[in-house]
Enzyme design. Structure first.
Site, mmCIF file in Angstrom:
data_model
loop_
_atom_site.group_PDB
_atom_site.id
_atom_site.type_symbol
_atom_site.label_atom_id
_atom_site.label_comp_id
_atom_site.label_asym_id
_atom_site.label_seq_id
_atom_site.Cartn_x
_atom_site.Cartn_y
_atom_site.Cartn_z
ATOM 1 N N ASP A 103 0.840 -1.235 -0.062
ATOM 2 C CA ASP A 103 0.251 0.081 -0.070
ATOM 3 C C ASP A 103 0.730 1.065 0.022
ATOM 4 O OD1 ASP A 103 0.787 -0.447 2.479
ATOM 5 O OD2 ASP A 103 -0.873 0.167 3.685
ATOM 6 N N GLU A 104 2.043 1.301 -0.125
ATOM 7 C CA GLU A 104 2.955 2.439 -0.359
ATOM 8 C C GLU A 104 4.054 2.269 -1.153
ATOM 9 O OE1 GLU A 104 5.014 3.640 3.122
ATOM 10 O OE2 GLU A 104 4.840 1.736 4.008
#
Length: 364
Positions: A103-104
């Protein structure tokens, strides 16, 4: 001067669940864990975070903080598919992408494919594409290096966009509370506050030699980060020889059951990182640091490759059982996977979800 963007999805797993199941929207949910208090929380919705529920927290503690929390069975295959689609959006603008987790990621848009020029405009377009195409929100930090961009992305969550330009870096870092600095955990923050370091300006008053004396090899990192010095490039093809996670406890621990619970949380984090890298390793290493700073390691190398949470948990537990604590308290535990398969591990991760039991979840 480089133009770096750090994109961080907002409560990623929980947001995907709320997107796909309307009955969960607006409610306090935890992905992972269980209503009977077993297991750990992988992530929580913002509604749950208002009660203090956080990732890597035991479900027992989550229930104490939020009795009405809804535990949701995780769908890692779905999260990974969404992550792939997010990365496809990134690639419209640059090939210099360094994923940190599902997610990043960091993006170097110093020279972007579309010739937009403005990193702020690129970040806006990326956020809009993620919202329009995937119905999810992301927060973005834009600055001149990776360290400051990462701090910026966390500054105004959720759905935020923070730009810290060259002329603002010094003032921003000097005013930032010490616990907001990337790399400063709870234990280190408390130690710094004990020395009168409450914000970046306080930290800046210490010499590099003094920081190394007080905080070991991390001291040099702290010295440079408060000055905004970070020359690390965005590396799209990093090949790791090992993957590690560790945690220094706020208070030294002695109880073996508590150690095993903490080790559980570390194995969950490690399994998520292994999944991101699409690897599997044969060697698992347990790291134990005692209250007197004595360091001990125990390793296991097997015939079969390890990748799932359940495999890591079982082997790490066996390694912990081999440690003679001799009435000593523990201040840090860590686990490392290494000795990877020579090619990317793209087979099924049997047991990846064995941590979770369908029967433990509420029917919605």
């Amino acid at each position: 001067m480089r133009k770096i963007i750090h994109i961080d999805m907002d409560s990623f797993y929980a947001s995907v669940e709320q997107r796909d199941f309307p009955e969960l929207r607006g409610k306090a949910i935890a992905v992972g864990g269980s209503p009977d208090g077993r297991g750990v929380v992988a992530t929580s919705s913002y509604e749950a975070r208002k009660f203090g529920v956080k990732s890597a927290m035991s479900s027992r503690q989550a229930l104490q903080l939020c009795p009405d929390i809804i535990f949701v069975f995780p769908r890692f295959d779905v999260y990974k598919e969404v992550s792939i689609r997010i990365r496809e959006i990134f690639r419209r603008y640059t090939d210099l992408i360094e994923p940190l987790s599902l997610d990043e990621a960091y993006l170097d848009v110093t020279e972007d494919k579309k010739g937009i020029g403005s990193a702020i405009d690129i970040a806006k377009e990326i956020k809009a594409a993620i919202k329009g195409e995937l119905n999810l929100t992301a927060s973005a930090g834009v600055s001149v290096n990776k360290f400051i961009a990462k701090i910026a992305s966390d500054y105004n969550k959720p759905d935020g966009l923070t730009f810290i330009g060259p002329s603002k870096v010094v003032k921003f870092l000097e005013s930032l509370p010490i616990e907001r600095f990337f790399g400063v955990g709870k234990v280190t923050a408390e130690k710094m506050k004990g020395k009168g370091i409450h914000c970046g300006l306080d930290l800046k008053m210490f010499s590099e030699a003094q920081l190394i004396k007080d905080f070991g090899k991390s001291g040099s990192f702290f010295y440079n980060m408060v000055r905004g010095n970070d020359e690390r490039p965005v590396r799209p093809n990093r090949v790791a020889k090992s993957i590690s996670v560790e945690d220094t406890f706020e208070r030294d621990i002695f109880d073996l059951d508590q150690m095993k619970e903490e080790l559980d949380l570390l194995c969950l984090k490690l399994s998520n990182r292994i999944d991101l890298k699409s690897v599997a390793g044969r060697t698992l290493t347990l790291k134990v640091k005692f209250a007197d700073f004595t360091l001990l390691t125990r390793s296991y190398t097997g015939v079969h490759f390890l990748s799932s949470y359940q495999q890591l948990k079982e082997e790490a537990g066996l390694l912990l059982d081999k440690v003679d604590f001799e009435d000593r308290k523990v201040r840090l535990l860590g686990v490392t996977i290494s000795n990877f398969f020579e090619h990317e591990f793209d087979g099924p991760r049997n047991g990846q979800l064995s941590l979770f039991d369908d029967s433990n979840y509420r029917t919605l």
